[in-house]
Write a protein that holds these residues in place. Structure first.
Motif, short mmCIF file in Angstrom:
data_model
loop_
_atom_site.label_atom_id
_atom_site.label_comp_id
_atom_site.label_asym_id
_atom_site.label_seq_id
_atom_site.Cartn_x
_atom_site.Cartn_y
_atom_site.Cartn_z
N TYR A 76 0.84 -1.20 0.00
CA TYR A 76 0.00 0.00 0.00
C TYR A 76 0.87 1.24 0.00
N ARG A 77 0.35 2.26 -0.69
CA ARG A 77 0.97 3.58 -0.68
C ARG A 77 0.02 4.49 0.09
N VAL A 78 0.55 5.22 1.09
CA VAL A 78 -0.32 5.97 2.00
C VAL A 78 0.15 7.42 2.10
N SER A 132 3.85 10.50 4.39
CA SER A 132 3.64 9.48 3.37
C SER A 132 4.52 8.28 3.66
N PHE A 133 4.05 7.11 3.30
CA PHE A 133 4.84 5.90 3.52
C PHE A 133 4.26 4.76 2.70
N HIS A 134 5.00 3.68 2.67
CA HIS A 134 4.54 2.44 2.07
C HIS A 134 4.39 1.40 3.17
N VAL A 135 3.44 0.51 3.01
CA VAL A 135 3.37 -0.68 3.85
C VAL A 135 3.44 -1.85 2.90
N LEU A 136 4.53 -2.59 2.97
CA LEU A 136 4.79 -3.63 2.00
C LEU A 136 4.23 -4.96 2.44
N ASP A 137 3.76 -5.76 1.49
CA ASP A 137 3.25 -7.09 1.80
C ASP A 137 4.36 -7.92 2.46
N ASP A 138 5.56 -7.78 1.94
CA ASP A 138 6.69 -8.47 2.56
C ASP A 138 7.32 -7.51 3.55
N GLY A 139 6.87 -7.61 4.79
CA GLY A 139 7.34 -6.67 5.80
C GLY A 139 8.77 -6.90 6.24
N GLY A 140 9.32 -8.06 5.83
CA GLY A 140 10.70 -8.34 6.22
C GLY A 140 10.80 -8.49 7.73
N ASP A 141 11.92 -8.06 8.25
CA ASP A 141 12.19 -8.22 9.67
C ASP A 141 12.14 -6.89 10.40
N ARG A 142 11.18 -6.05 9.98
CA ARG A 142 11.11 -4.73 10.59
C ARG A 142 10.74 -4.85 12.06
N CYS A 143 11.33 -4.00 12.88
CA CYS A 143 10.94 -4.01 14.28
C CYS A 143 11.25 -2.68 14.95
N LEU A 144 10.60 -2.44 16.05
CA LEU A 144 10.89 -1.31 16.92
C LEU A 144 11.80 -1.91 17.98
N ASP A 145 13.05 -1.55 17.94
CA ASP A 145 14.07 -2.23 18.73
C ASP A 145 14.10 -1.73 20.16
N ILE A 146 13.19 -2.25 20.97
CA ILE A 146 13.15 -1.85 22.38
C ILE A 146 14.24 -2.61 23.12
N PRO A 147 15.06 -1.91 23.89
CA PRO A 147 16.20 -2.57 24.54
C PRO A 147 15.78 -3.32 25.81
N PHE A 148 15.12 -4.46 25.62
CA PHE A 148 14.68 -5.22 26.80
C PHE A 148 15.88 -5.70 27.62
#
Lengths: 148, 114
Positions: A76-78, A132-148
């Motif tokens: 998607y293009r947003v 603006s952004f894209h949301v790709l069907d193949d999201g890959g390994d995206r993450c919000l890297d919270i330092p647990f």
């Protein structure tokens, strides 16, 4: 779900619920088969809308938030445009990234948008701010890297 | 707001999150959990059946409760995680912190004292 939508909102009091209903209906109509990209799209849009509702300065301006998205081959293009005063998006994003702690109670909204989406841009022109952004069907390994 | 709390005794409570845990409902969720913590509850089962949105503020409120109970050996676990919530769990890697159970019953049986 249709391949494109253009939605306009003028009431901040109902904006969040209206957007949530819009996506909930589309996810429900997919009968459990909604692609993950649609769920990430919902999340990214919600986080941005939440940011607008809680923090955007619309004083002295007519409230208008426009949500436009369209399906393309890989996702998607947003574009979400608003008439608020705007802010230093890149500066705030960098600050939030630097401040991210172990179990953060606040400050993850922009980072969540960045994690759920690709090619995130914030432009300000002619009294209108556009995320603006894209949301790709193949999201890959995206993450919000919270330092647990 | 559609939070439903079901205290189970022995310091355990199940909280049905309902439609959304986001910036609008997070204060009420946090206040509810704080009350349980003050009353001695140390283990929270969060039931995400049918939850359409878990946003960053909602997640932050869960972290807040976890920070309070975990030093004393308490736990916060997720049960019946809906797909939208699973997206957030995967994006934030919070499966490293919160164990997940397929159903509330499974969570209650696993966590109830012997």
């Amino acid at each position: 779900m249709s391949n494109a939508a253009l939605l306009r909102y003028r009431d901040l009091n109902t904006l969040t619920e209206d957007v949530q209903t819009f996506f909930a209906d589309r996810i429900a109509s997919a009968n459990g088969e909604a692609p993950e990209s649609l769920l990430r799209l919902q999340l990214a849009v919600h986080e941005w809308v939440a940011n607008l509702v809680q923090h955007a300065d619309f004083s002295g301006r007519s409230v208008l938030v426009t949500l436009r998205f369209e399906r393309f081959g890989a996702g998607y293009r947003v574009a979400i445009a608003d008439t608020s005063a705007g802010f230093d998006f890149e500066g705030r994003l960098a600050k939030r990234r630097a401040q991210l702690g172990r179990l953060p109670e606040r400050g993850m909204g922009l980072l969540m948008v960045h994690a759920a989406a690709s090619d995130v841009r914030y432009d300000r022109s002619g009294g209108v701010n556009t995320l603006s952004f894209h949301v790709l069907d193949d999201g890959g390994d995206r993450c919000l890297d919270i330092p647990f | 707001m559609s939070l439903q709390a079901d205290p189970l005794g022995d310091g355990l409570v199940t909280i049905a999150i309902g439609k959304a845990l986001d910036f609008r409902s997070a204060p009420e969720f946090k206040a509810l959990c704080q009350q349980f913590v003050q009353d001695g509850t140390h283990t929270f089962i969060l039931d995400f059946t049918g939850t359409g949105i878990l946003d960053s503020t909602g997640l932050g409120s869960i972290f807040s409760i976890y920070r309070q109970v975990s030093p004393e050996g308490g736990q916060v676990v997720f049960a019946s995680v809906s797909r939208p919530v699973q997206v957030v769990v995967q994006l934030t890697r919070t499966y490293k912190v919160f164990k997940q159970y397929a159903t509330v019953d499974e969570a209650q049986q696993a966590l109830a004292p012997d």
